[in-house]
Scaffold this active site. Structure first.
Site, PDB file in Angstrom:
ATOM      1  N   SER A  50       0.850  -1.188   0.000  1.00 58.21           N
ATOM      2  CA  SER A  50       0.000   0.000   0.000  1.00 58.21           C
ATOM      3  C   SER A  50       0.885   1.237   0.000  1.00 58.21           C
ATOM      4  O   SER A  50       2.103   1.157   0.194  1.00 58.21           O
ATOM      5  CB  SER A  50      -0.898   0.002   1.238  1.00 58.21           C
ATOM      6  OG  SER A  50      -0.098   0.147   2.407  1.00 58.21           O
ATOM      7  N   ASP A  82      -1.081  -1.390  -4.095  1.00 55.99           N
ATOM      8  CA  ASP A  82      -2.439  -1.488  -3.576  1.00 55.99           C
ATOM      9  C   ASP A  82      -2.970  -0.092  -3.235  1.00 55.99           C
ATOM     10  O   ASP A  82      -2.295   0.689  -2.570  1.00 55.99           O
ATOM     11  CB  ASP A  82      -2.425  -2.374  -2.323  1.00 55.99           C
ATOM     12  CG  ASP A  82      -3.805  -2.670  -1.783  1.00 55.99           C
ATOM     13  OD1 ASP A  82      -4.766  -2.676  -2.567  1.00 55.99           O
ATOM     14  OD2 ASP A  82      -3.915  -2.922  -0.563  1.00 55.99           O
ATOM     15  N   HIS A  83      -4.166   0.227  -3.692  1.00 57.59           N
ATOM     16  CA  HIS A  83      -4.840   1.491  -3.371  1.00 57.59           C
ATOM     17  C   HIS A  83      -3.990   2.718  -3.689  1.00 57.59           C
ATOM     18  O   HIS A  83      -3.805   3.602  -2.841  1.00 57.59           O
ATOM     19  CB  HIS A  83      -5.264   1.521  -1.900  1.00 57.59           C
ATOM     20  CG  HIS A  83      -6.462   0.679  -1.618  1.00 57.59           C
ATOM     21  ND1 HIS A  83      -7.725   0.991  -2.079  1.00 57.59           N
ATOM     22  CD2 HIS A  83      -6.595  -0.479  -0.948  1.00 57.59           C
ATOM     23  CE1 HIS A  83      -8.581   0.062  -1.690  1.00 57.59           C
ATOM     24  NE2 HIS A  83      -7.918  -0.851  -1.013  1.00 57.59           N
ATOM     25  N   GLU A 134     -11.051   0.572  -8.895  1.00 58.85           N
ATOM     26  CA  GLU A 134     -12.130   0.234  -7.967  1.00 58.85           C
ATOM     27  C   GLU A 134     -13.368   1.050  -8.300  1.00 58.85           C
ATOM     28  O   GLU A 134     -13.289   2.249  -8.594  1.00 58.85           O
ATOM     29  CB  GLU A 134     -11.697   0.514  -6.529  1.00 58.85           C
ATOM     30  CG  GLU A 134     -12.717   0.106  -5.484  1.00 58.85           C
ATOM     31  CD  GLU A 134     -12.187   0.246  -4.061  1.00 58.85           C
ATOM     32  OE1 GLU A 134     -12.905   0.846  -3.223  1.00 58.85           O
ATOM     33  OE2 GLU A 134     -11.065  -0.233  -3.791  1.00 58.85           O
ATOM     34  N   HIS A 180     -12.391  -2.982   4.880  1.00 64.86           N
ATOM     35  CA  HIS A 180     -10.993  -3.038   5.301  1.00 64.86           C
ATOM     36  C   HIS A 180     -10.897  -3.081   6.824  1.00 64.86           C
ATOM     37  O   HIS A 180     -11.699  -2.472   7.524  1.00 64.86           O
ATOM     38  CB  HIS A 180     -10.236  -1.810   4.779  1.00 64.86           C
ATOM     39  CG  HIS A 180     -10.132  -1.755   3.293  1.00 64.86           C
ATOM     40  ND1 HIS A 180     -10.644  -0.723   2.546  1.00 64.86           N
ATOM     41  CD2 HIS A 180      -9.589  -2.628   2.403  1.00 64.86           C
ATOM     42  CE1 HIS A 180     -10.398  -0.948   1.257  1.00 64.86           C
ATOM     43  NE2 HIS A 180      -9.760  -2.093   1.151  1.00 64.86           N
ATOM     44  N   GLY A 209     -10.665  -6.268   1.413  1.00 64.80           N
ATOM     45  CA  GLY A 209     -11.200  -6.432   2.758  1.00 64.80           C
ATOM     46  C   GLY A 209     -11.583  -7.856   3.083  1.00 64.80           C
ATOM     47  O   GLY A 209     -12.608  -8.103   3.714  1.00 64.80           O
ATOM     48  N   ASP A 232      -4.470  -8.589   4.279  1.00 66.11           N
ATOM     49  CA  ASP A 232      -3.491  -7.794   5.018  1.00 66.11           C
ATOM     50  C   ASP A 232      -3.673  -8.000   6.521  1.00 66.11           C
ATOM     51  O   ASP A 232      -2.757  -8.436   7.220  1.00 66.11           O
ATOM     52  CB  ASP A 232      -3.638  -6.310   4.651  1.00 66.11           C
ATOM     53  CG  ASP A 232      -2.553  -5.444   5.285  1.00 66.11           C
ATOM     54  OD1 ASP A 232      -1.600  -5.994   5.862  1.00 66.11           O
ATOM     55  OD2 ASP A 232      -2.647  -4.202   5.186  1.00 66.11           O
TER      56      ASP A 232
END
Length: 286
Positions: A50, A82-83, A134, A180, A209, A232
């Site tokens: 992330s 990620d993200h 997303e 998440h 999530g 995670d």
């Protein structure tokens, strides 16, 4: 060297009806645990970081560790952001050898999400890197991303179809009831929504999530078309439990290798179980 693109890994999962685990890393022990579990179960795998993880360890360190791991691995490995919400951070990942990036524009209105995602897709594809996006808003907190439960919204199948067509994204993270971080109760997934979106898009779908989601729910989601599952929190909890237990039993030990070593084993065991649960075990190809 088994470093491959995210598209290669997830298209194989899409075509063969299983899901690949995408496991977040912040340090060397997590990278080692992921690769050891993948080798043990013969699973393709995605090592992901992330923006918070990259700020902690540094994009160069994360990329270097992941590339060394992939070079030594006999299973396919992709390195994923990620993200990603920061343009400069995404560009840094592209420059440092990531083979997959996520542009998370889910907090924007649809038109702006499409515009930002399309921009990243064009740049990433030009250098052979795959892109995740997303649509919908997944609740909970993950580093710089925070969505209150009341603001979480499920992915609309009509919007998803338009989004993919206009952006050219390679795989799509959908909001179907996960969140998440740790769950306070049992999450309820919208399986009908997964089924409809999969039929409409016919492409790899991503479930965020997923730590704490019951095994039967995960397996059903995979059977309906989920191909990438992010983990995670479960890894962090395994790390914490193992370190806490070791320190309690060995209060005079100060060697970090002895303290963190058991945590690496604990994380590997959790990761290997997830790979089996997702149907990825034995799916590695040469």
């Amino acid at each position: 060297m088994m470093l491959v693109s995210g598209r290669q890994i997830l298209n194989h999962a899409h075509e063969n009806g299983y899901a690949v685990g995408a496991f977040n890393v912040n340090n060397m022990e997590q990278v080692q645990a992921i690769i050891e579990a993948a080798e043990e179960t013969k699973s393709p795998v995605i090592i992901q970081a992330s923006q918070g993880g990259l700020k902690y360890a540094g994009v160069e360190y994360i990329a270097a560790m992941a590339k060394v791991a992939a070079e030594k691995a006999s299973v396919p490995v992709a390195i994923h952001l990620d993200h990603g919400t920061d343009f400069k951070q995404i560009m840094a990942c592209l420059r440092n050898g990531f083979t997959s990036v996520m542009i998370d524009g889910s907090h924007y209105e649809l038109e702006e999400n499409i515009r930002k995602t399309k921009q990243i897709v064009e740049m990433a594809h030009a250098v052979g890197v795959s892109v995740e996006a997303e649509l919908g808003k997944i609740g909970g907190v993950e580093d710089d991303i925070s969505v209150d439960e009341k603001d979480a919204t499920y992915t609309d199948p009509d919007e998803a179809e338009r989004f993919v067509k206009e952006t050219g994204v390679d795989y799509l993270a959908i909001a179907v009831g996960t969140a998440h971080g740790p769950y306070k109760g049992e999450p309820k997934l919208d399986f009908d929504r997964i089924k409809v979106i999969k039929e409409r898009l016919n492409m790899p779908l991503v479930l965020h999530g997923s730590s704490g989601v019951p095994e039967e729910s995960i397996k059903k989601a995979v059977s309906l078309g989920i191909n990438k599952i992010n983990i995670d929190t479960d890894i962090r909890m395994a790390f914490h439990k193992a370190v806490k237990a070791f320190v309690a039993d060995n209060p005079d030990v100060y060697d970090p290798r002895k303290i963190v070593g058991p945590a690496r084993i604990a994380m590997k065991e959790v990761i290997a179980e997830k790979m089996k649960m997702f149907g990825a075990a034995g799916k590695a190809w040469k």
